[in-house]
Design a protein around this motif. Structure first.
Motif, mmCIF file in Angstrom:
data_model
loop_
_atom_site.group_PDB
_atom_site.id
_atom_site.type_symbol
_atom_site.label_atom_id
_atom_site.label_comp_id
_atom_site.label_asym_id
_atom_site.label_seq_id
_atom_site.Cartn_x
_atom_site.Cartn_y
_atom_site.Cartn_z
ATOM 1 N N ILE A 1 0.607 -1.017 -0.053
ATOM 2 C CA ILE A 1 0.103 0.141 -0.202
ATOM 3 C C ILE A 1 0.437 1.264 -0.259
ATOM 4 C CG2 ILE A 1 -1.768 1.142 1.173
ATOM 5 C CD1 ILE A 1 -3.276 -1.336 2.440
ATOM 6 N N ARG A 2 1.908 1.355 0.696
ATOM 7 C CA ARG A 2 2.835 2.504 1.348
ATOM 8 C C ARG A 2 3.980 2.082 0.124
ATOM 9 N NH1 ARG A 2 3.687 0.554 6.519
ATOM 10 N NH2 ARG A 2 5.579 -0.790 5.645
ATOM 11 N N ARG A 3 3.746 1.349 -0.677
ATOM 12 C CA ARG A 3 4.587 2.174 -2.654
ATOM 13 C C ARG A 3 3.513 1.509 -3.639
ATOM 14 N NH1 ARG A 3 4.675 -0.513 -7.295
ATOM 15 N NH2 ARG A 3 4.125 -2.789 -6.894
ATOM 16 N N GLY A 4 2.355 1.845 -3.333
ATOM 17 C CA GLY A 4 1.234 2.971 -3.950
ATOM 18 C C GLY A 4 0.916 1.662 -5.039
ATOM 19 N N ALA A 5 0.991 0.463 -5.052
ATOM 20 C CA ALA A 5 1.260 -0.842 -5.610
ATOM 21 C C ALA A 5 -0.794 -0.911 -6.507
ATOM 22 C CB ALA A 5 1.483 -2.142 -4.992
ATOM 23 N N ARG A 6 -0.928 -0.808 -7.727
ATOM 24 C CA ARG A 6 -1.824 -1.115 -8.988
ATOM 25 C C ARG A 6 -1.678 -2.438 -9.509
ATOM 26 N NH1 ARG A 6 -2.446 2.402 -5.435
ATOM 27 N NH2 ARG A 6 -3.184 4.076 -5.422
ATOM 28 N N ASN A 7 -3.552 -2.932 -9.836
ATOM 29 C CA ASN A 7 -3.611 -4.250 -10.961
ATOM 30 C C ASN A 7 -2.937 -5.130 -9.932
ATOM 31 O OD1 ASN A 7 -4.722 -2.198 -12.653
ATOM 32 N ND2 ASN A 7 -2.907 -1.359 -13.215
ATOM 33 N N LEU A 8 -2.634 -5.064 -8.465
ATOM 34 C CA LEU A 8 -2.622 -6.266 -8.540
ATOM 35 C C LEU A 8 -3.719 -7.386 -8.092
ATOM 36 C CD1 LEU A 8 -0.349 -5.660 -4.968
ATOM 37 C CD2 LEU A 8 0.653 -6.013 -7.089
ATOM 38 N N ARG A 9 -3.084 -9.278 -8.603
ATOM 39 C CA ARG A 9 -4.472 -10.122 -8.438
ATOM 40 C C ARG A 9 -3.515 -10.648 -7.564
ATOM 41 N NH1 ARG A 9 -2.438 -12.504 -13.172
ATOM 42 N NH2 ARG A 9 -0.880 -11.685 -13.208
ATOM 43 N N LEU A 10 -5.393 -11.612 -6.878
ATOM 44 C CA LEU A 10 -4.697 -12.278 -5.549
ATOM 45 C C LEU A 10 -5.297 -12.888 -5.858
ATOM 46 C CD1 LEU A 10 -5.462 -9.182 -2.518
ATOM 47 C CD2 LEU A 10 -2.729 -9.911 -4.326
ATOM 48 N N LEU A 11 -4.458 -14.119 -5.097
ATOM 49 C CA LEU A 11 -5.043 -15.684 -5.035
ATOM 50 C C LEU A 11 -5.293 -16.008 -3.910
ATOM 51 C CD1 LEU A 11 -6.475 -18.694 -6.037
ATOM 52 C CD2 LEU A 11 -3.455 -19.035 -6.108
ATOM 53 N N GLY A 12 -6.527 -16.237 -3.062
ATOM 54 C CA GLY A 12 -6.253 -16.223 -1.847
ATOM 55 C C GLY A 12 -6.311 -17.861 -1.262
ATOM 56 N N VAL A 13 -5.461 -18.068 -0.383
ATOM 57 C CA VAL A 13 -5.507 -19.575 -0.731
ATOM 58 C C VAL A 13 -5.622 -19.874 1.036
ATOM 59 C CG1 VAL A 13 -3.566 -21.013 -0.743
ATOM 60 C CG2 VAL A 13 -3.237 -19.498 -1.995
ATOM 61 N N PRO A 14 -6.776 -21.032 0.520
ATOM 62 C CA PRO A 14 -7.683 -20.648 0.540
ATOM 63 C C PRO A 14 -8.665 -20.151 0.035
ATOM 64 C CG PRO A 14 -8.398 -22.071 1.719
ATOM 65 C CD PRO A 14 -7.114 -21.792 2.244
ATOM 66 N N VAL A 15 -9.221 -18.678 1.531
ATOM 67 C CA VAL A 15 -9.747 -18.010 1.811
ATOM 68 C C VAL A 15 -8.797 -16.742 2.123
ATOM 69 C CG1 VAL A 15 -11.362 -19.621 2.717
ATOM 70 C CG2 VAL A 15 -10.176 -18.369 4.286
ATOM 71 N N SER A 16 -9.705 -15.632 2.005
ATOM 72 C CA SER A 16 -9.053 -14.441 2.013
ATOM 73 C C SER A 16 -9.679 -13.587 3.691
ATOM 74 C CB SER A 16 -9.389 -13.048 0.881
ATOM 75 O OG SER A 16 -8.883 -14.133 -0.447
ATOM 76 N N GLY A 17 -8.769 -12.455 3.963
ATOM 77 C CA GLY A 17 -9.213 -11.897 4.940
ATOM 78 C C GLY A 17 -8.916 -10.765 5.589
ATOM 79 N N PHE A 18 -7.622 -10.553 6.248
ATOM 80 C CA PHE A 18 -7.311 -8.633 6.396
ATOM 81 C C PHE A 18 -7.068 -8.239 5.737
ATOM 82 C CE2 PHE A 18 -5.031 -5.589 8.564
ATOM 83 C CZ PHE A 18 -6.566 -4.871 9.191
ATOM 84 N N ALA A 19 -5.647 -8.843 5.399
ATOM 85 C CA ALA A 19 -4.548 -8.187 4.425
ATOM 86 C C ALA A 19 -4.842 -8.192 2.861
ATOM 87 C CB ALA A 19 -3.526 -9.677 4.065
ATOM 88 N N THR A 20 -5.761 -8.875 2.205
ATOM 89 C CA THR A 20 -6.401 -8.395 1.009
ATOM 90 C C THR A 20 -7.798 -7.299 1.247
ATOM 91 O OG1 THR A 20 -6.769 -10.887 0.666
ATOM 92 C CG2 THR A 20 -8.532 -9.974 -0.334
ATOM 93 N N ASP A 21 -8.709 -6.880 2.910
ATOM 94 C CA ASP A 21 -9.086 -6.421 2.430
ATOM 95 C C ASP A 21 -8.830 -5.142 2.884
ATOM 96 O OD1 ASP A 21 -12.453 -5.945 2.443
ATOM 97 O OD2 ASP A 21 -12.101 -5.385 4.533
ATOM 98 N N ILE A 22 -7.635 -4.733 3.189
ATOM 99 C CA ILE A 22 -7.182 -3.534 2.977
ATOM 100 C C ILE A 22 -6.067 -3.243 1.995
ATOM 101 C CG2 ILE A 22 -6.136 -3.767 5.809
ATOM 102 C CD1 ILE A 22 -3.145 -4.209 5.344
ATOM 103 N N LEU A 23 -6.240 -4.136 1.347
ATOM 104 C CA LEU A 23 -5.097 -4.059 -0.288
ATOM 105 C C LEU A 23 -6.447 -3.519 -1.240
ATOM 106 C CD1 LEU A 23 -2.774 -7.234 -0.435
ATOM 107 C CD2 LEU A 23 -2.595 -4.695 -0.540
ATOM 108 N N ILE A 24 -7.268 -4.068 -0.979
ATOM 109 C CA ILE A 24 -8.733 -3.656 -2.001
ATOM 110 C C ILE A 24 -8.922 -2.559 -1.312
ATOM 111 C CG2 ILE A 24 -10.948 -3.922 -2.593
ATOM 112 C CD1 ILE A 24 -10.429 -7.575 -2.063
ATOM 113 N N GLY A 25 -8.908 -2.075 -0.361
ATOM 114 C CA GLY A 25 -9.412 -0.599 -0.114
ATOM 115 C C GLY A 25 -8.666 0.326 0.148
ATOM 116 N N ALA A 26 -6.998 0.110 -0.202
ATOM 117 C CA ALA A 26 -6.263 0.998 -1.170
ATOM 118 C C ALA A 26 -6.417 1.116 -2.249
ATOM 119 C CB ALA A 26 -4.805 0.507 0.053
ATOM 120 N N GLY A 27 -7.154 0.727 -3.189
ATOM 121 C CA GLY A 27 -6.980 0.299 -4.105
ATOM 122 C C GLY A 27 -5.710 -0.109 -5.329
#
Length: 276
Positions: free
Chosen positions: A37-63
Motif C-alpha cells: 500500500i505504501r508503495r502505491g501498488a496497482r492492478n494486483l491479482r490476489l489468490l486467497g489460499v484458500p480464503v482471504s482475510g484482513f490483508a486482502t481487505d486492506i489492499l482492496i480498500g487502498a485501490g
C-alpha cells in the motif's frame, strides 16, 4: 537474500503481479500488504489460499487490487470484509469464485510441474457455470465412460507472500506446522517472506526443526518485520488481536473511515520516514 525491510520486499513486486496469500489463521504477512500500500501498488491479482482475510481487505480498500480469486473473504468474528464488499458492489474488482479444494489442487499441479489436476467434488455445483477454464471430461479409466471428472489448470502465482517465525543464516524459513505455505512457495515463481527474527545455523540440519522448515531453494527474499502477521496470530509467538480487527471493521464500513484508519495505521510510517 535478506533485505532490510518489508518495504524492500514490496519493491520487488511489479504492478499487475499475481500474489498467493494465506488466510488469517495461517501465517499472512500483513507487513508486506501494508508495504505494498505504501508503495502505491496497482492492478494486483490476489489468490486467497484458500480464503482471504484482513490483508486482502486492506489492499482492496487502498485501490491496489484489480482481481481476486478465492473461496471466501471474511474477517471472521468481526464479520464481512467491508472494503471487499464495497468494491464488489461497485464493480471495482473482478472476482473469480473458487473452492478451497480447487485452489489447493491448482497449486499442487503447479508444485508438481503438471498442467492440470483432477477434482470430483465440485461436479453438480453452480460454480462450474462461471469457470470456463475448468473442464469437465469423462474419466478415461472408467469402464463405461460415464464417470465425469473436472480438470483444473495449474496455477502458478508470481509471488508467494507470507510471514514466518524465523529464518536461519542459510536462508531457510521455519513455518512450524503450517505446511500449506510450503505448497504456496513451491508452486510460485518467487516467495517473499517476512520473519520475526534471524537465527544462526541451518534448520535443515536440525532434526527438531527440519520438518517445519522450507528450504532456501524456494525462498527468494526475506526481511525482519516484528509482529508482521498482526492482527493475525503467529504460531505460539502471539495471539490473534480481535480488538484490532473489530476496530478496523467498524472504521472500514465507510470509505472515509477506512481512509482515516489507513492514514493512522499504514501511511504514517512513510511520513515518519520522510521526516527523519
Amino acid at each position: 537474500m535478506m533485505l532490510p525491510s518489508a518495504d524492500a520486499l514490496a519493491a520487488l513486486v511489479p504492478d499487475g503481479a499475481l500474489l498467493a496469500m494465506p488466510p488469517d489463521n495461517s501465517l499472512p504477512s500483513v507487513a508486506i500488504a501494508k508495504a505494498l500500500i505504501r508503495r502505491g501498488a496497482r492492478n494486483l491479482r490476489l489468490l486467497g489460499v484458500p480464503v482471504s482475510g484482513f490483508a486482502t481487505d486492506i489492499l482492496i480498500g487502498a485501490g491496489c487490487v484489480a482481481e481476486l480469486e478465492t473461496s471466501a473473504v471474511s474477517l471472521g468474528e468481526a464479520g464481512f470484509a467491508p472494503r471487499f464488499s464495497a468494491a464488489l458492489r461497485e464493480g471495482r474488482i473482478v472476482v473469480r469464485d473458487a473452492t478451497c479444494p480447487a485452489i489447493h489442487s491448482m497449486l499442487q499441479a503447479s508444485e508438481k510441474g503438471i498442467p492440470f489436476m483432477p477434482l470430483r467434488g465440485i461436479i453438480g455445483s453452480d460454480i462450474l457455470a462461471n469457470r470456463s477454464d475448468w473442464k469437465v471430461v469423462p474419466n478415461p479409466f472408467a469402464e463405461d465412460g460415464m464417470d465425469p471428472i473436472v480438470l483444473l489448470p495449474a496455477r502458478q502465482p508470481d509471488f508467494a507472500i507470507f510471514h514466518a517465525a524465523m529464518a536461519d543464516s542459510e536462508g531457510n524459513v521455519w513455518l512450524g506446522r503450517r505446511r500449506e505455505c510450503a505448497t504456496i512457495a513451491h508452486a510460485s515463481k518467487a516467495a517473499l517472506v517476512t520473519v520475526e527474527r534471524l537465527v544462526e545455523g541451518n534448520f535443515l540440519e536440525d532434526e527438531r526443526m527440519a520438518a517445519g522448515a522450507i528450504s532456501s531453494t524456494y525462498v527468494t527474499a526475506t526481511a525482519i518485520a516484528e509482529r508482521g502477521a498482526r492482527p493475525a496470530a503467529l504460531l505460539d509467538e502471539y495471539g490473534f488481536d480481535a480488538a484490532y480487527v473489530a476496530d478496523y471493521a467498524r472504521a472500514a464500513k465507510t470509505e472515509e473511515g477506512f481512509r482515516a484508519w489507513l492514514d493512522r495505521e499504514v501511511l504514517h510510517t512513510a511520513r515518519k520516514a520522510a521526516a527523519a
